[in-house]
Design a protein around this motif. Structure first.
Motif, PDB file in Angstrom:
ATOM      1  N   GLY A 100       0.806  -1.209   0.000  1.00  0.00           N
ATOM      2  CA  GLY A 100       0.000   0.000   0.000  1.00  0.00           C
ATOM      3  C   GLY A 100       0.842   1.263   0.000  1.00  0.00           C
ATOM      4  N   ASN A 101       0.518   2.177   0.894  1.00  0.00           N
ATOM      5  CA  ASN A 101       1.246   3.443   0.998  1.00  0.00           C
ATOM      6  C   ASN A 101       2.270   3.437   2.128  1.00  0.00           C
ATOM      7  OD1 ASN A 101      -0.210   4.686  -1.135  1.00  0.00           O
ATOM      8  ND2 ASN A 101      -1.918   5.113   0.258  1.00  0.00           N
ATOM      9  N   GLN A 102       2.569   2.273   2.657  1.00  0.00           N
ATOM     10  CA  GLN A 102       3.544   2.185   3.737  1.00  0.00           C
ATOM     11  C   GLN A 102       4.973   2.306   3.201  1.00  0.00           C
ATOM     12  OE1 GLN A 102       2.213  -1.011   6.809  1.00  0.00           O
ATOM     13  NE2 GLN A 102       1.508  -1.767   4.825  1.00  0.00           N
ATOM     14  N   LYS A 103       5.893   2.647   4.092  1.00  0.00           N
ATOM     15  CA  LYS A 103       7.296   2.687   3.727  1.00  0.00           C
ATOM     16  C   LYS A 103       7.846   1.266   3.715  1.00  0.00           C
ATOM     17  CE  LYS A 103      11.702   4.951   4.661  1.00  0.00           C
ATOM     18  NZ  LYS A 103      12.421   5.961   5.476  1.00  0.00           N
ATOM     19  N   VAL A 104       8.484   0.901   2.609  1.00  0.00           N
ATOM     20  CA  VAL A 104       8.892  -0.480   2.368  1.00  0.00           C
ATOM     21  C   VAL A 104      10.348  -0.695   2.775  1.00  0.00           C
ATOM     22  CG1 VAL A 104       9.215  -2.262   0.613  1.00  0.00           C
ATOM     23  CG2 VAL A 104       7.251  -0.702   0.481  1.00  0.00           C
ATOM     24  N   ILE A 105      10.595  -1.788   3.478  1.00  0.00           N
ATOM     25  CA  ILE A 105      11.953  -2.241   3.771  1.00  0.00           C
ATOM     26  C   ILE A 105      12.285  -3.349   2.773  1.00  0.00           C
ATOM     27  CG2 ILE A 105      13.542  -3.131   5.516  1.00  0.00           C
ATOM     28  CD1 ILE A 105      11.472  -2.301   7.636  1.00  0.00           C
ATOM     29  N   LEU A 106      13.308  -3.149   1.967  1.00  0.00           N
ATOM     30  CA  LEU A 106      13.621  -4.082   0.879  1.00  0.00           C
ATOM     31  C   LEU A 106      15.022  -4.668   1.054  1.00  0.00           C
ATOM     32  CD1 LEU A 106      12.940  -5.375  -1.882  1.00  0.00           C
ATOM     33  CD2 LEU A 106      13.980  -3.349  -2.947  1.00  0.00           C
ATOM     34  N   PRO A 107      15.133  -5.955   1.426  1.00  0.00           N
ATOM     35  CA  PRO A 107      16.438  -6.614   1.410  1.00  0.00           C
ATOM     36  C   PRO A 107      16.864  -6.858  -0.034  1.00  0.00           C
ATOM     37  CG  PRO A 107      14.824  -7.841   2.726  1.00  0.00           C
ATOM     38  CD  PRO A 107      14.078  -6.862   1.905  1.00  0.00           C
ATOM     39  N   LEU A 108      18.098  -6.519  -0.362  1.00  0.00           N
ATOM     40  CA  LEU A 108      18.605  -6.694  -1.723  1.00  0.00           C
ATOM     41  C   LEU A 108      19.775  -7.662  -1.746  1.00  0.00           C
ATOM     42  CD1 LEU A 108      18.599  -3.034  -3.107  1.00  0.00           C
ATOM     43  CD2 LEU A 108      17.124  -4.908  -3.849  1.00  0.00           C
ATOM     44  N   SER A 109      19.914  -8.341  -2.873  1.00  0.00           N
ATOM     45  CA  SER A 109      21.066  -9.206  -3.117  1.00  0.00           C
ATOM     46  C   SER A 109      21.513  -8.998  -4.554  1.00  0.00           C
ATOM     47  CB  SER A 109      20.683 -10.674  -2.884  1.00  0.00           C
ATOM     48  OG  SER A 109      19.826 -11.117  -3.925  1.00  0.00           O
ATOM     49  N   GLY A 110      22.497  -9.769  -4.974  1.00  0.00           N
ATOM     50  CA  GLY A 110      22.959  -9.680  -6.347  1.00  0.00           C
ATOM     51  C   GLY A 110      22.228 -10.612  -7.285  1.00  0.00           C
ATOM     52  N   GLY A 111      21.149 -11.263  -6.781  1.00  0.00           N
ATOM     53  CA  GLY A 111      20.373 -12.177  -7.601  1.00  0.00           C
ATOM     54  C   GLY A 111      19.220 -11.500  -8.300  1.00  0.00           C
ATOM     55  N   LEU A 112      18.196 -12.294  -8.653  1.00  0.00           N
ATOM     56  CA  LEU A 112      17.107 -11.769  -9.465  1.00  0.00           C
ATOM     57  C   LEU A 112      15.823 -11.495  -8.694  1.00  0.00           C
ATOM     58  CD1 LEU A 112      17.291 -13.766 -12.820  1.00  0.00           C
ATOM     59  CD2 LEU A 112      18.286 -11.565 -12.240  1.00  0.00           C
ATOM     60  N   ASP A 113      15.540 -12.239  -7.634  1.00  0.00           N
ATOM     61  CA  ASP A 113      14.250 -12.091  -6.969  1.00  0.00           C
ATOM     62  C   ASP A 113      14.077 -10.692  -6.384  1.00  0.00           C
ATOM     63  OD1 ASP A 113      13.556 -14.716  -7.570  1.00  0.00           O
ATOM     64  OD2 ASP A 113      14.515 -15.476  -5.770  1.00  0.00           O
TER      65      ASP A 113
END
Length: 458
Positions: A100-113
Motif C-alpha cells: 500500500g502506501n507504507q514505507k517499504v523495507i527491501l532486502p537486496l542481493s545480487g540475484g534476481l528475486d
C-alpha cells in the motif's frame, strides 16, 4: 467446530496437537535434510497443518481434511511477451496490495528475486529503504545491492554480520523459530534491531528462484528418476551418516535411507503431474521445502514488522501452473520483466553470472568467460583465499566460538539424555578436521542441544 484453509505457501507453521512423545524418525529426517517433512514436528502427537488444505477442527482434533489447492501443470500456449505482461500486472497488483502506501523495507542481493521487486517498487513509485548485509571479514556481498538501490533511487544501508554474534542471540533464535531450522542460517538475527526505524513493511523475495526457473531435469524424466533427484537434493553434507547414527542409537526399525526414500516417494506420488517432471519437482519443493525450511526463518522478519511476500501469494502459484516450462527455464520471465520496467537494472552484473549482466549472461561459457575465470583464480590464490565465505566460519571457528560451541555440545545434561555423547564427539571431531564437510551436522547438533535444554525446562 472451526474451518481453516491453509495457504498454498504458508508464511508460518500452524500446529495442532499436544507435545508429548518425541518423534525420533522425524528428528532423523531433520538431521539429514535440515527441515521437518510434511506434517512432522518434534512430537508424535503434534502436527503442522499442511499447505493448500481445508481443515475442520474440533479443538486440537482434525475432524476432516480436504484439498483446497492441488498443484498442476496446464500450460496455456501464448506469446512470451503476453506472459511477461500478465506477470507484470499480477506481480505489481500483489505488491500494491501488500505494501500500500507504507514505507517499504527491501532486502537486496545480487540475484534476481529482489531485483525484480526493486523494479516493481520503483515503477510503482513506492517509498523504499533498501539494505543488504555481508559477513565480517568476508566477500563484499553488498556491492551489487548498492548499485541496484542507486539505480532505483532508494536509500541504502550496508550491514555487517559480526563474528560470534550467535552466542548472545541463541536463545532468541530458538524462541523465534522453535529450533525448526539449524542455527547457521538465520544470520539476519544479527541485524534485525536495525530494521526498527527503516520502514513499516518488508517486501521479501523468497521462493521466486523456485517458481521462476526449471528444475534442471528433462521433462520426460521418469518417476523413479525424480525420486532419485529429490533424494539427493534434500540431503545436506554428511546428513545420511549423521541420521543413520541417530537411527541406530535410538533403535528404530528398518534403516534411515529406506525410510526417507519412502517418504519422498509417497509425497511425490500424491502430486501426480505426469506431463512435466520439472513442474512435479517444483510442486514437491513448494509443498515440502517452502513451508518447512524457507518459511521458518521468515519469523525473524515478522517479529519486527509486517511482511509482504509476492511470490508466496496464491495467485502467483496458480499463474505458474499455466506458464509453459520453456518460459520459466533459465529465469527468462523475471529477466524480461526487469528489462521491461527498468533497463538500467538489467545492466548491473548478475552475481551468479559474473561479470555478465542480464543482457549478456548467455556469454558465461567458454571461451567468453575464460579471462574472468583466470582473474578469479588468481584473485582467490593471492588475495581472497582467507576471506570468510560461509556463515559457520563466523559462528564456529576461532577460540571464543569453539569454547561456546563445546559448552553446548558437551556441558548440557539434557542433550546427553537425547543423543549419545559418543556420537557428538565423533562428528565434532570430524568438524575439527574438515570444517565445511561437517558444518551442517555440527550446527544441527547445536540446534538439538538448545532444543533439549528448552524441552527439559518446560
Amino acid at each position: 467446530m472451526t474451518t481453516i484453509e491453509t495457504p498454498i505457501l504458508p508464511l508460518r507453521q500452524q500446529f495442532i496437537g499436544n507435545r508429548e512423545t518425541l518423534d525420533l524418525k522425524a528428528i532423523c529426517i531433520f538431521a539429514a535434510t535440515g527441515f521437518f517433512m510434511g506434517a512432522d514436528t518434534y512430537y508424535q502427537e503434534q502436527k503442522v497443518l499442511l499447505p493448500g488444505k481445508r481443515y475442520v477442527l474440533d479443538g486440537e482434533k482434525i475432524v476432516s481434511e480436504s484439498a483446497a489447492f492441488t498443484w498442476y501443470h496446464t500450460p496455456v500456449e501464448r506469446p512470451f511477451e503476453q506472459v511477461v505482461t500478465e506477470f507484470a500486472q499480477l506481480f505489481e497488483t500483489i505488491i500494491e496490495e501488500q505494501v500500500g502506501n507504507q514505507k517499504v523495507i527491501l532486502p537486496l542481493s545480487g540475484g534476481l528475486d529482489s531485483r525484480t521487486q526493486a523494479a516493481a517498487l520503483q515503477y510503482l513509485q513506492k517509498d523504499v529503504h533498501a539494505y543488504s548485509y555481508e559477513l565480517a571479514h568476508g566477500h563484499p556481498e553488498t556491492r551489487y545491492s548498492e548499485q541496484i538501490a542507486a539505480v532505483c533511487g532508494f536509500p541504502f544501508q550496508k550491514m555487517t554480520i559480526p563474528e560470534g554474534y550467535l552466542w548472545e542471540s541463541i536463545e532468541k533464535i530458538a524462541s523465534i523459530n522453535g529450533c525448526y531450522t539449524e542455527f547457521t542460517h538465520p544470520r539476519q538475527v544479527a541485524v534485525m534491531e536495525q530494521w526498527e526505524t527503516m520502514g513499516d513493511v518488508f517486501c521479501l523475495g523468497h521462493w521466486g528462484d523456485v517458481l521462476f526457473d526449471d528444475m534442471k531435469v528433462a521433462e520426460e524424466l521418469s518417476f523413479e528418476g525424480q525420486v532419485n533427484v529429490l533424494f539427493h537434493k534434500v540431503l545436506k553434507k554428511m546428513g545420511v551418516p549423521f541420521a543413520e547414527a541417530l537411527w541406530k542409537h535410538w533403535h528404530l526399525e528398518g534403516d534411515f535411507s529406506t525410510y526417507l526414500r519412502e517418504r519422498i516417494t509417497a509425497g511425490l506420488r500424491a502430486i501426480n503431474i505426469p506431463n512435466s517432471a520439472n513442474a512435479q519437482i517444483r510442486a514437491f519443493k513448494s509443498l515440502y521445502w517452502a513451508p518447512r525450511w524457507t518459511a521458518i526463518n521468515l519469523s525473524f522478519f515478522e517479529a519486527m514488522k509486517p511482511m509482504g511476500l509476492p511470490y508466496f501469494d496464491n495467485r502467483m502459484c496458480a499463474f505458474i501452473c499455466s506458464v509453459p516450462e520453456r518460459y520459466l527455464a533459465g529465469r527468462h520471465l523475471q529477466i524480461a520483466y526487469i528489462k521491461l520496467r527498468n533497463p538500467a537494472l538489467a545492466k548491473i552484473t548478475w552475481q551468479d553470472h559474473r561479470p555478465f549482466n542480464l543482457y549478456h549472461y548467455s556469454w558465461n561459457k567458454m571461451p567468453w568467460n575464460l579471462p574472468f575465470r583466470v582473474f578469479q583464480k588468481l584473485n582467490h590464490t593471492v588475495f581472497t583465499k582467507k576471506l570468510v565465505k560461509n556463515n559457520y566460519e563466523n559462528q564456529f571457528l576461532g577460540t571464543a566460538n569453539a569454547t561456546q560451541l563445546r559448552q553446548w555440545l558437551y556441558e548440557n545434561p539434557a542433550f546427553d539424555s537425547l543423543i549419545d555423547p559418543a556420537i557428538v564427539k565423533h562428528f565434532y571431531s570430524g568438524f575439527q578436521q574438515e570444517h565445511l564437510k561437517y558444518s551442517h551436522v555440527v550446527s544441527t547438533l547445536l540446534t538439538l542441544s538448545v532444543f533439549a535444554k528448552r524441552e527439559a525446562a518446560e
